[in-house]
Write an enzyme that holds these catalytic residues in place. Structure first.
Site, mmCIF file in Angstrom:
data_model
loop_
_atom_site.group_PDB
_atom_site.id
_atom_site.type_symbol
_atom_site.label_atom_id
_atom_site.label_comp_id
_atom_site.label_asym_id
_atom_site.label_seq_id
_atom_site.Cartn_x
_atom_site.Cartn_y
_atom_site.Cartn_z
ATOM 1 N N GLN A 156 10.830 8.040 -0.884
ATOM 2 C CA GLN A 156 10.289 8.716 -1.733
ATOM 3 C C GLN A 156 9.438 9.941 -1.630
ATOM 4 O OE1 GLN A 156 8.955 5.902 -5.567
ATOM 5 N NE2 GLN A 156 8.907 4.429 -3.489
ATOM 6 N N HIS A 189 13.311 12.053 -3.565
ATOM 7 C CA HIS A 189 12.668 13.096 -3.992
ATOM 8 C C HIS A 189 12.511 14.449 -3.361
ATOM 9 C CE1 HIS A 189 10.464 9.389 -5.918
ATOM 10 N NE2 HIS A 189 11.723 9.590 -6.366
ATOM 11 N N CYS A 223 17.560 39.938 -10.785
ATOM 12 C CA CYS A 223 17.878 39.414 -12.079
ATOM 13 C C CYS A 223 16.330 38.332 -12.482
ATOM 14 C CB CYS A 223 18.827 38.296 -11.978
ATOM 15 S SG CYS A 223 18.684 37.096 -11.086
ATOM 16 N N THR A 228 4.377 1.648 -1.500
ATOM 17 C CA THR A 228 4.958 2.254 -2.959
ATOM 18 C C THR A 228 4.169 1.360 -4.210
ATOM 19 O OG1 THR A 228 6.604 3.156 -4.444
ATOM 20 C CG2 THR A 228 7.002 1.086 -3.114
ATOM 21 N N SER A 229 3.737 2.035 -5.181
ATOM 22 C CA SER A 229 3.120 1.093 -6.211
ATOM 23 C C SER A 229 4.268 0.575 -7.233
ATOM 24 C CB SER A 229 2.468 2.141 -7.179
ATOM 25 O OG SER A 229 3.182 3.087 -7.595
ATOM 26 N N ASN A 265 1.587 -3.604 1.777
ATOM 27 C CA ASN A 265 0.700 -2.829 0.957
ATOM 28 C C ASN A 265 -0.623 -3.630 0.697
ATOM 29 O OD1 ASN A 265 -0.521 -1.385 -1.367
ATOM 30 N ND2 ASN A 265 1.654 -0.762 -1.998
ATOM 31 N N PRO A 266 -1.654 -2.890 1.134
ATOM 32 C CA PRO A 266 -3.060 -3.241 0.825
ATOM 33 C C PRO A 266 -3.224 -3.722 -0.491
ATOM 34 C CG PRO A 266 -3.081 -0.858 1.326
ATOM 35 C CD PRO A 266 -1.654 -1.349 1.350
ATOM 36 N N ALA A 317 0.802 0.211 6.422
ATOM 37 C CA ALA A 317 1.804 0.824 7.121
ATOM 38 C C ALA A 317 1.737 0.775 8.612
ATOM 39 C CB ALA A 317 2.361 1.825 6.472
HETATM 40 N N1 APR Z 1 -0.283 1.554 3.822
HETATM 41 C C1 APR Z 1 0.305 1.028 2.727
HETATM 42 N N2 APR Z 1 0.481 1.297 1.502
HETATM 43 C C2 APR Z 1 -0.496 1.920 1.093
HETATM 44 C C3 APR Z 1 -1.620 2.506 2.114
HETATM 45 C C4 APR Z 1 -1.145 2.366 3.351
HETATM 46 N N3 APR Z 1 -1.946 2.795 4.216
HETATM 47 N N4 APR Z 1 -2.689 3.273 1.316
HETATM 48 C C5 APR Z 1 -2.196 3.269 0.219
HETATM 49 N N5 APR Z 1 -1.086 2.356 -0.306
HETATM 50 C C6 APR Z 1 -0.195 2.148 -1.379
HETATM 51 C C7 APR Z 1 -1.082 2.054 -2.341
HETATM 52 O O1 APR Z 1 -1.725 0.798 -2.766
HETATM 53 C C8 APR Z 1 -0.072 2.173 -3.610
HETATM 54 O O2 APR Z 1 0.544 0.976 -4.187
HETATM 55 O O3 APR Z 1 0.545 2.845 -1.473
HETATM 56 C C9 APR Z 1 1.113 3.111 -2.734
HETATM 57 C C10 APR Z 1 1.094 4.693 -3.423
HETATM 58 O O4 APR Z 1 1.466 4.397 -4.493
HETATM 59 P P1 APR Z 1 1.696 5.716 -5.480
HETATM 60 O O5 APR Z 1 0.422 6.684 -5.157
HETATM 61 O O6 APR Z 1 2.227 5.620 -6.807
HETATM 62 O O7 APR Z 1 2.886 6.574 -4.894
HETATM 63 P P2 APR Z 1 4.699 6.213 -4.922
HETATM 64 O O8 APR Z 1 4.757 4.883 -5.147
HETATM 65 O O9 APR Z 1 5.194 6.820 -3.609
HETATM 66 O O10 APR Z 1 5.016 7.259 -6.300
HETATM 67 C C11 APR Z 1 6.237 7.283 -6.324
HETATM 68 O O11 APR Z 1 5.728 9.101 -7.971
HETATM 69 O O12 APR Z 1 4.358 10.790 -8.406
HETATM 70 C C12 APR Z 1 5.843 10.468 -8.032
HETATM 71 O O13 APR Z 1 7.521 11.462 -7.051
HETATM 72 C C13 APR Z 1 6.204 10.944 -6.866
HETATM 73 O O14 APR Z 1 7.618 10.059 -4.984
HETATM 74 C C14 APR Z 1 6.458 9.614 -5.847
HETATM 75 C C15 APR Z 1 6.671 8.729 -6.840
#
Ligand code: APR
Length: 239
Positions: free
Chosen positions: A101, A119, A151, A189-190, A211-212, A229
């Protein structure tokens, strides 16, 4: 569930799909989106910065915000997690499909090839409106954003904004990978943004989350590893 179990799944799987999000790049110094303190959406309103309407309403503010992010991303390096994925794919040709993403290009800079970037890519831009004969991407008028001086068509970041469809062929390949994998690693990813998060729910194989923090996909997982990660992927992907 422990790391050793998931590592055994990695070793046994003929085909692994990996879905990454912003947390993948957190240890490289790229802010995530939804972290309550440091997340971009904790500081900025996505409706003001990450929609086509917002861009049309205030193109220079949006363009400058993306330009600022581009410069910040150009200064950071891929981390051990990015490198572990690239290394595994090189050692085991055809066994790993990397779906991201992220628009930061750090997977690609770490050496990962054929990355399915759902994305888009923040380092690239494209025309806002369907280009006319006069719209020459190699001869744009300078400005924030650059534009066609015949344009007025504007250049926009080549990323997928809220409310916009994902690149069809890229998403179709990602769906294929999910439906053919024996294991999907879901990293950083969340799990709140669809249709990307839906790939983890449609995965044919086992799903392991790295994911932490808890995520919105934990209920769909066979294993949840609470770690980062850059620390866990080298362990999970070592031969
Ligand atoms: N290692 C692994 N995971 C981590 C770390 C790390 N060091 N640090 C943070 N995280 C986790 C957080 O706990 C959270 O669950 O990464 C996740 C990030 O989540 P988001 O900020 O929601 O990002 P993402 O899931 O990629 O968002 C999806 O939303 O805003 C739009 O287009 C944008 O691609 C993005 C999409």
């Amino acid at each position: 569930m422990n790391t050793g179990q998931v590592r055994d799944w990695v070793r046994a799987a003929k085909h692994i799909a990996v879905l990454t999000g912003a947390g993948m790049s957190a240890e490289s110094g790229v802010p995530t989106f939804r972290d309550s303190q440091t997340g971009l959406w904790a500081k900025f309103d996505p409706q003001q910065l990450a929609t086509e309407e917002a861009f049309r309403a205030n193109p220079s503010m949006v363009w400058d915000w993306y330009a600022h992010r581009r410069q910040a991303i150009a200064k950071v390096q891929p981390n051990a997690g990015h490198r572990a994925l690239a290394g595994f794919a090189k050692r085991h040709a055809g066994r790993l499909t990397l779906i991201t993403q992220n628009v930061d290009g750090l997977h690609q800079r770490a050496g990962s090839e054929a990355v399915l970037a759902l994305h888009g890519n923040i380092a690239q831009d494209r025309w806002l409106d369907t280009p006319r004969a006069c719209c020459n991407a190699h001869a744009v008028a300078a400005g924030s954003p650059p534009y066609c001086d015949r344009c007025g068509n504007m250049r926009r970041p080549a990323v997928v904004w809220f409310g916009e469809p994902l690149p069809q062929s890229v998403f179709a390949q990602a769906e294929q990978a999910a439906q053919h994998c024996e294991l999907m690693l879901v990293v950083g990813t969340s799990g709140l943004v669809y249709p990307a998060a839906g790939l983890a729910r449609s995965a044919r194989g086992r799903v392991a989350i790295v994911n932490p923090e808890p995520t919105a996909l934990d209920d769909a997982a066979d294993a949840v590893l609470h770690g980062t990660a850059a620390k866990l992927l080298p362990v999970l992907l070592e031969d």
